[in-house]
Scaffold this motif. Structure first.
Motif, short mmCIF file in Angstrom:
data_model
loop_
_atom_site.label_atom_id
_atom_site.label_comp_id
_atom_site.label_asym_id
_atom_site.label_seq_id
_atom_site.Cartn_x
_atom_site.Cartn_y
_atom_site.Cartn_z
N THR A 1 -7.60 -4.99 -8.85
CA THR A 1 -6.16 -4.76 -8.93
C THR A 1 -5.63 -5.24 -10.27
O THR A 1 -6.22 -6.11 -10.92
CB THR A 1 -5.39 -5.50 -7.82
N LYS B 1 -13.09 -4.68 -4.83
CA LYS B 1 -11.67 -4.40 -5.04
C LYS B 1 -11.24 -4.87 -6.41
O LYS B 1 -11.58 -5.99 -6.83
CB LYS B 1 -10.81 -5.10 -3.98
N ASN C 1 -10.14 0.17 -4.07
CA ASN C 1 -11.02 -0.36 -3.03
C ASN C 1 -12.18 0.61 -2.85
O ASN C 1 -11.98 1.76 -2.46
CB ASN C 1 -10.23 -0.52 -1.72
N ASP D 1 0.83 -1.20 0.00
CA ASP D 1 0.00 0.00 0.00
C ASP D 1 0.86 1.25 0.00
O ASP D 1 2.07 1.20 0.29
CB ASP D 1 -0.92 -0.01 1.22
N TYR E 1 -4.45 -0.50 -7.38
CA TYR E 1 -5.37 -1.04 -6.36
C TYR E 1 -6.54 -0.07 -6.27
O TYR E 1 -6.34 1.14 -6.20
CB TYR E 1 -4.64 -1.15 -5.03
N THR F 1 -5.80 -10.18 -2.64
CA THR F 1 -6.25 -9.16 -3.59
C THR F 1 -5.42 -9.12 -4.86
O THR F 1 -5.96 -8.84 -5.94
CB THR F 1 -6.22 -7.77 -2.91
N PHE F 2 -4.13 -9.38 -4.79
CA PHE F 2 -3.27 -9.31 -5.96
C PHE F 2 -2.93 -10.68 -6.54
O PHE F 2 -3.05 -10.90 -7.73
CB PHE F 2 -1.95 -8.59 -5.62
#
Length: 788
Positions: free
Chosen positions: A326, A324, A354, A152, A352, A162-163
């Motif tokens: 990415t 989300k 969100n 982040d 990213y 998330t990735f």
């Protein structure tokens, strides 16, 4: 503000790298050999495959290979004989054969000694998790993907699901230390979790996988390999797509995820190659922004409580949702520019986004009395108006785009080698949070009038610059450069001595319409610098035994939150520092694989804050230190007929070294970890039973000499056992996994609330607002894999 200094330094270092390349090219102008399959060594120079290296289940296809002994071929985790710091190498075969397919990278890393974790409360990979290394928290160590650090932009923390879901990972390496000078990242401090992407292969292949299990969870995955395409000069392509859908382990918490991954390796003549990589991930789920449950909620609804179906509650699932998205792209060029000389450049970008809707305080449901809940469910629909009945909540945006480039050159001159390189990275971030009435989506003017930075007192209503529905609306930027050099010396056979040096410049900027916390317009900037020396030694005693040692300095810049103040000039905070000393050995016998190490880390300049002067407001400064020390080890013994046993463990001290709170373990730092298990791989049958133990820990930092509150947030530890069995018949493999085999359900984390009185801690009272997190119960998964 211009950023010419960091850019100039990067250009200078890159130019130096290119000069070294040119010198090497002139010095070796004779005919050059075909490009080696050994790229520029990673920070720890672990053994690489070659064109003639035997295929193995150990990190197959990842350009990383451990000595192919009988023990290492079945070990779930091992280390390299060329390691210069404690490490754990986890192969694709372990990821595929022993873990649920939905697992995130923290679940993969958990098998390593000194790695602990919490999270995944909605099921493996169905909600985020956090890992700790030797007690260092997420944000105090690096995570990299194919050598590119990611995290982040407000602080270097990570989103585990998330990735990079498990279908994008070939190999994972946990380095328990800051590495050497070429190990890059914002948190070159407490260690590294290094992810390596799925490899392209020279043979055509197609793999289809389907799984179904507890919580109505299914996964569909496809992986395709083009093989070497002769018409395109041997170009290789790997593609993968994955879809996950689940009702979730917790109440009213469905989860959906889609991932697409692609990688192309293009040979460019005999001396160079170009690799293009891209991955896109999208997650949708229902979860409150702060997702723990209070003891009152747990007493009424059970340990799986999260959300409900009551539209008049802030815990209503329709009011708590997150979307989300990415993406992550790398363009890597690598070339043999001369015999024993290589050049590599990695340009990358990732983003990213969100978008969250959440109730303002989900701890109220079933915690307070009905009258108290009704009193909290009030909103203000006009600026300065009166409160009326409603359901307060907020919208949140956090999105950023990162850009970066890593260039390095390595020249081997016989009795040694030199590596020179640089890293440049910059980011653009937008973050906002606004209060709304969840019943209608209308603005809720719930915020207080902010303080005037000049007077330290609230603005007069007529002069208030900030609408009372806006908590913050902020743009921020970062510029980060690192230049490094390593000199590997080989004075005698088997001995490598590698001193190194790295210079860091890290700049943060805020351009906020309404800054976070202060809620007033602000433009701020702060730059941090560090000079970091490194020294590593590896000595190969013989073909099966090596010893190593490391000295390294670490650096962690303050988070963006240091600039959420009215008077930034009053803060004196400087970067946190660490000094690492560690030594160990690695042994790879035919049937026995073992490594062990000891370490001591001095951590100083711990960040702290104060509000002692109301006219100034919050200020940040450095106060306190922590000493980390311990012993770690891992062992695998291969028995006949494909059977093996393994164990690893650690004893970890992470004690404060401060006058007010001496010799107390810091929060979320287990005193020990242990893992053990049985593995069997023979013919069509694969079986594993693995149990990981995380020892006693505390969930609140020791901030007072009175240990009462500190000890009320303590856990005696917990364990997770995973059973996996698979049978292969021709191209079809059928498998089953049982996660948390013994249905262990202890507390794995607590989020203390400042509103909770001392006497209510640990009790299901209406005024206990602490949020508790429990280990997810036993879960079953069945899967079918077809390889063509």
């Amino acid at each position: 503000m211009t950023n010419s200094v960091p850019h100039t330094r990067w250009l200078r270092a890159t130019a130096l790298s290119l000069i070294f390349s040119s010198i090497a090219g002139i010095a070796h102008a004779e005919t050059r050999p075909a490009i080696s399959s050994d790229p520029i060594p990673a920070a720890d120079d672990i053994e690489k495959t070659s064109d003639t290296a035997p295929k193995s289940d150990i990190a197959e296809g990842s350009d990383i290979i451990i000595t192919a002994t009988k023990a290492n071929e079945i070990a779930p985790v091992t280390a390299s004989l060329q390691a210069t710091q404690p490490q754990s190498v986890i192969s694709r075969s372990f990821i595929e054969d022993s873990l649920p397919a939905t697992s995130d990278f923290n679940q993969i890393a958990l098998i390593s000694p000194s790695v602990s974790g919490y999270g995944n409360y909605n099921g493996n990979g169905l909600s985020e998790s956090k890992a700790q290394i030797r007690g260092f928290q997420d944000g105090e160590y690096n995570v990299t993907y194919d050598g590119v650090p990611f995290g982040d932009t407000n602080d270097p923390t990570h989103h585990s699901n998330t990735f990079f879901p498990s279908n994008t990972i070939e190999t994972l390496v946990v380095d328990r230390g800051p590495g050497n000078a070429s190990q890059l990242g914002q948190a070159t401090f407490g260690g590294n979790i290094n992810l390596f992407s799925r490899a392209t292969r020279d043979d055509v292949g197609l793999e289809l996988k389907g799984t179904y299990g507890s919580y109505n969870t299914y996964l569909l995955r496809g992986v395709a390999q083009s093989g070497a395409i002769d018409a395109l000069g041997g170009t290789e392509v790997a593609l993968s797509a994955q879809r996950i859908r689940s009702d979730g382990a917790r109440s009213f918490s469905p989860f959906k995820s889609t991932n697409i991954f692609g990688k192309i390796m293009i040979p460019i003549g005999p001396d160079a190659r170009l690799t293009l990589l891209g991955t896109y991930n999208e997650n949708r789920f229902n979860q409150p922004d702060k997702d723990g449950a209070t003891l009152s909620q747990i007493a009424q609804f059970g340990r799986n409580f999260s959300l409900n179906n009551d539209p008049n509650s802030q815990s209503y699932f329709g009011y708590n949702s997150t979307h989300k998205k990415t993406d992550f792209e790398i363009v890597k060029f690598e070339a043999d520019i001369a015999p024993n000389s290589t050049f590599e450049n990695r340009a990358y970008t990732y983003s990213y986004d969100n978008e969250t809707l959440s109730g303002s305080d989900v701890t109220l449901y079933a915690t307070a009395s009905p009258n108290a809940i009704a009193g909290a469910n009030m909103v203000t629909l006009t600026q300065g108006g009166t409160k009326v009945s409603g359901v307060p909540g907020y919208t949140k945006t956090n999105k950023y785009r990162m850009f970066g480039d890593i260039a390095k050159t390595r020249i081997d001159f016989g009795f040694g080698a030199i590596t020179v390189g640089a890293w440049l990275e910059w980011s653009n971030t937008y973050r906002q949070q606004r209060d709304v009435n969840l019943l209608t989506g209308a603005r809720n003017y719930a915020e207080k009038i902010p303080n005037d930075p000049t007077t330290g007192k609230p603005y007069l209503p007529a002069l208030n610059p900030t609408p009372s529905d806006i908590k913050f609306d902020q743009n921020s930027h970062s510029n980060h450069t690192e230049e490094f050099v390593e000199l590997e010396l080989r004075p005698i056979p088997g001995l490598k001595i590698t001193p190194g040096f790295k210079h860091v410049d890290f700049n943060r900027q805020i351009d906020a319409l309404f800054n976070q916390t202060t809620r007033v317009p602000q433009k701020l900037s702060k730059t941090y610098s560090a000079d970091l020396p490194f020294l590593t030694v590896n000595y190969a005693v013989n073909d099966t035994l090596a010893v190593y040692g490391q000295y390294a300095r670490g650096f962690l810049a303050p988070a963006l939150g240091v600039l959420y103040v009215a008077h930034p000039g009053a803060s004196t905070v400087v970067p946190e520092r660490s000094t690492n000393y560690q030594a160990g050995l690695v042994y790879h016998g035919h049937s026995l694989s073992i490594d062990a190490d000891v370490y001591k880390i001095d951590f100083t300049n711990k960040f702290s804050s104060s509000t002692n002067d109301p006219a100034v407001g919050t200020v940040f400064f450095n106060q306190g230190s922590v000493q980390y020390k311990g012993v770690e080890g891992q062992i695998t013994y291969a028995l006949p007929r494909g059977l093996a046993v393994f164990a690893n463990g650690s004893r970890n001290y992470a004690k404060t070294d401060n006058p007010g709170t001496p010799n107390l373990q810091v929060a979320n730092a287990p005193e020990w970890t242990a893992a053990g298990g049985l593995l069997y791989k023979n013919g069509p049958i694969k079986f594993s039973l693995i149990d990981k133990y995380v020892g006693r820990q505390w969930f609140a930092d020791p901030t007072t000499t009175d240990p009462t509150r500190y000890n009320l947030y303590r856990s005696n530890g917990y364990n997770t056992a995973i059973l996996s069995a698979r049978y292969t018949l021709g191209p079809v493999t059928v498998g089953v996994e049982v996660n948390n085999l013994f249905n262990s359900r202890p507390v794995t984390n607590i989020g203390p609330s400042s509103k909770t009185p001392l006497g209510d801690i640990g009790h299901a009272t209406p005024t206990n607002f602490d949020q508790y997190y429990y280990q997810t119960g036993r879960a079953f998964t069945g899967d079918i894999t077809v390889k063509l």
